[in-house]
Design an enzyme around this catalytic site. Structure first.
Site, PDB file in Angstrom:
ATOM      1  N   HIS A  41       3.089 -22.248   2.713  1.00 10.13           N
ATOM      2  CA  HIS A  41       1.871 -21.907   1.855  1.00 10.13           C
ATOM      3  C   HIS A  41       1.547 -23.119   1.177  1.00 10.13           C
ATOM      4  O   HIS A  41       2.435 -23.747   0.394  1.00 10.13           O
ATOM      5  CB  HIS A  41       2.357 -20.811   1.048  1.00 10.13           C
ATOM      6  CG  HIS A  41       1.135 -20.723  -0.251  1.00 10.13           C
ATOM      7  ND1 HIS A  41       1.288 -20.822  -1.475  1.00 10.13           N
ATOM      8  CD2 HIS A  41      -0.160 -20.081   0.114  1.00 10.13           C
ATOM      9  CE1 HIS A  41       0.099 -20.308  -2.109  1.00 10.13           C
ATOM     10  NE2 HIS A  41      -0.910 -20.018  -1.325  1.00 10.13           N
ATOM     11  N   HIS A 120      -5.079 -28.244  -4.333  1.00 12.53           N
ATOM     12  CA  HIS A 120      -4.543 -27.012  -5.005  1.00 12.53           C
ATOM     13  C   HIS A 120      -4.549 -27.194  -6.738  1.00 12.53           C
ATOM     14  O   HIS A 120      -3.468 -27.916  -6.895  1.00 12.53           O
ATOM     15  CB  HIS A 120      -3.356 -26.616  -4.379  1.00 12.53           C
ATOM     16  CG  HIS A 120      -2.712 -25.206  -4.934  1.00 12.53           C
ATOM     17  ND1 HIS A 120      -1.732 -24.991  -5.380  1.00 12.53           N
ATOM     18  CD2 HIS A 120      -3.601 -23.871  -4.989  1.00 12.53           C
ATOM     19  CE1 HIS A 120      -1.512 -23.545  -5.768  1.00 12.53           C
ATOM     20  NE2 HIS A 120      -2.748 -22.874  -5.378  1.00 12.53           N
TER      21      HIS A 120
END
Length: 322
Positions: A41, A120
């Site tokens: 992920h 992110h």
């Protein structure tokens, strides 16, 4: 394969850097979307830009962007602690057995170049082109391993940059790119030399033979392992999607959790919950039946035997076929 050999085989003992090429021949004709495949992920967060001049990404809430602008020395340490989901490089992750990579692509704001990055919380220091070439080098050294690269969550890309990204993908992987007309079994992919399946979360995927449609990602949006498991058990009752799909055992912290755990990091949260989550993973089954799983993605994938736990689930397919 005889039942004697099946009973003696433990897939957990396979070398994880080459686990696909070492799978028993009874699984060579099983579609990849019926195998249990370990995934990463937010795979490229090991190289986030720690330079405070780098902005937080534009997907972050307005409040966080304002706080970061005016209280950067206070806010940034929290951003980094909760934005890093992987600590190992992409080659190290592949060596550990990861075969699905969640890749979130951005063009930095106010950047006059056409360079693309991952993001992110903040943007990465490594470009997309650099990382894709690293994957290519790894694949050259592991010619029977297959990777699934999921390009999604595009941020700041116009049509021109999408076409540039597609060119970058083609240049990196050339004849290794698997067109979406091919049967996705190891035997077929090996015979044709295909090692890369690219899924692309954008309408242009329908216009290009080497771009597979977006792979559904089951995201529970929970910060507690028990709540995440409950959510997935509920989804399993409704049946699995027909092709590839991802079950993301990545936990999601909210602002309340971060503020009430000021000394913690995402890794602390993940490591404290991995025993519970992996106990649940061990009970899962790959395959085509209702309730079966396919790709299982997590954070800090080199920890807690995550990858061997997922790969070993494929033994259940062998028991059925023996």
């Amino acid at each position: 394969m005889s039942s004697v050999l099946v009973s003696e085989l433990s897939l957990a003992e396979l070398p994880m850097e080459s686990w696909m090429s070492e799978l028993p021949c009874a699984l060579w004709d099983t579609p990849l979307y019926h195998l249990a495949i370990p995934g990463s992920h937010n795979a490229i967060t090991y190289c986030l830009d720690m330079n405070d001049r780098s902005p937080v990404d534009l997907m972050q809430p307005d409040l966080l962007q304002k706080l970061d602008k005016y209280m950067k020395p206070l806010i940034r340490p929290f951003v980094y602690k909760w934005a890093i989901t992987q600590e190992f490089t992409i080659k190290q992750q592949l060596d550990c057995g990861v075969r699905y990579c969640d890749l979130r692509i951005a063009h930095r704001p106010n950047d006059s170049s056409t360079d693309l990055y991952f993001y992110h919380g903040v943007y990465t220091t490594l470009t997309v082109q650099t990382v894709l070439m690293e994957i290519r080098e790894w694949l050259d050294a592991h010619p029977k391993e297959v990777v699934i690269l999921s390009f999604s969550h595009f941020l700041g890309l116009n049509q021109e940059l999408h076409m540039l990204l597609l060119t970058t993908i083609r240049n990196a992987f050339t004849s290794k790119l698997c067109p979406k007309t091919e049967p996705l079994t190891l035997r077929n992919l090996w015979a044709l030399g295909y090692q890369v399946i690219v899924s692309y979360e954008h309408t242009i995927s329908s216009c290009h033979s080497e771009l597979w449609p977006h792979i559904p990602y089951w995201w529970a949006n929970k910060c507690k392992a028990e709540a995440l498991i409950e959510e997935f058990e509920h989804r399993k009752q409704h049946g699995r999607p027909g092709g590839f799909f991802v079950t993301g055992i990545n936990l999601t912290e909210d602002l309340k959790y971060i503020c009430t755990h000021p000394t913690e990091s995402l890794k602390d949260l993940v490591m404290s919950t991995y025993p519970t989550l992996l106990s649940w993973v061990k009970e899962q089954t790959p395959g085509s039946r209702v309730g079966s799983l396919n790709i299982i993605a997590g954070d800090f994938i080199t920890e807690s035997h995550f990858v061997p736990t997922v790969v070993t689930l494929n033994e259940k397919l062998l028991k059925w076929s023996s």
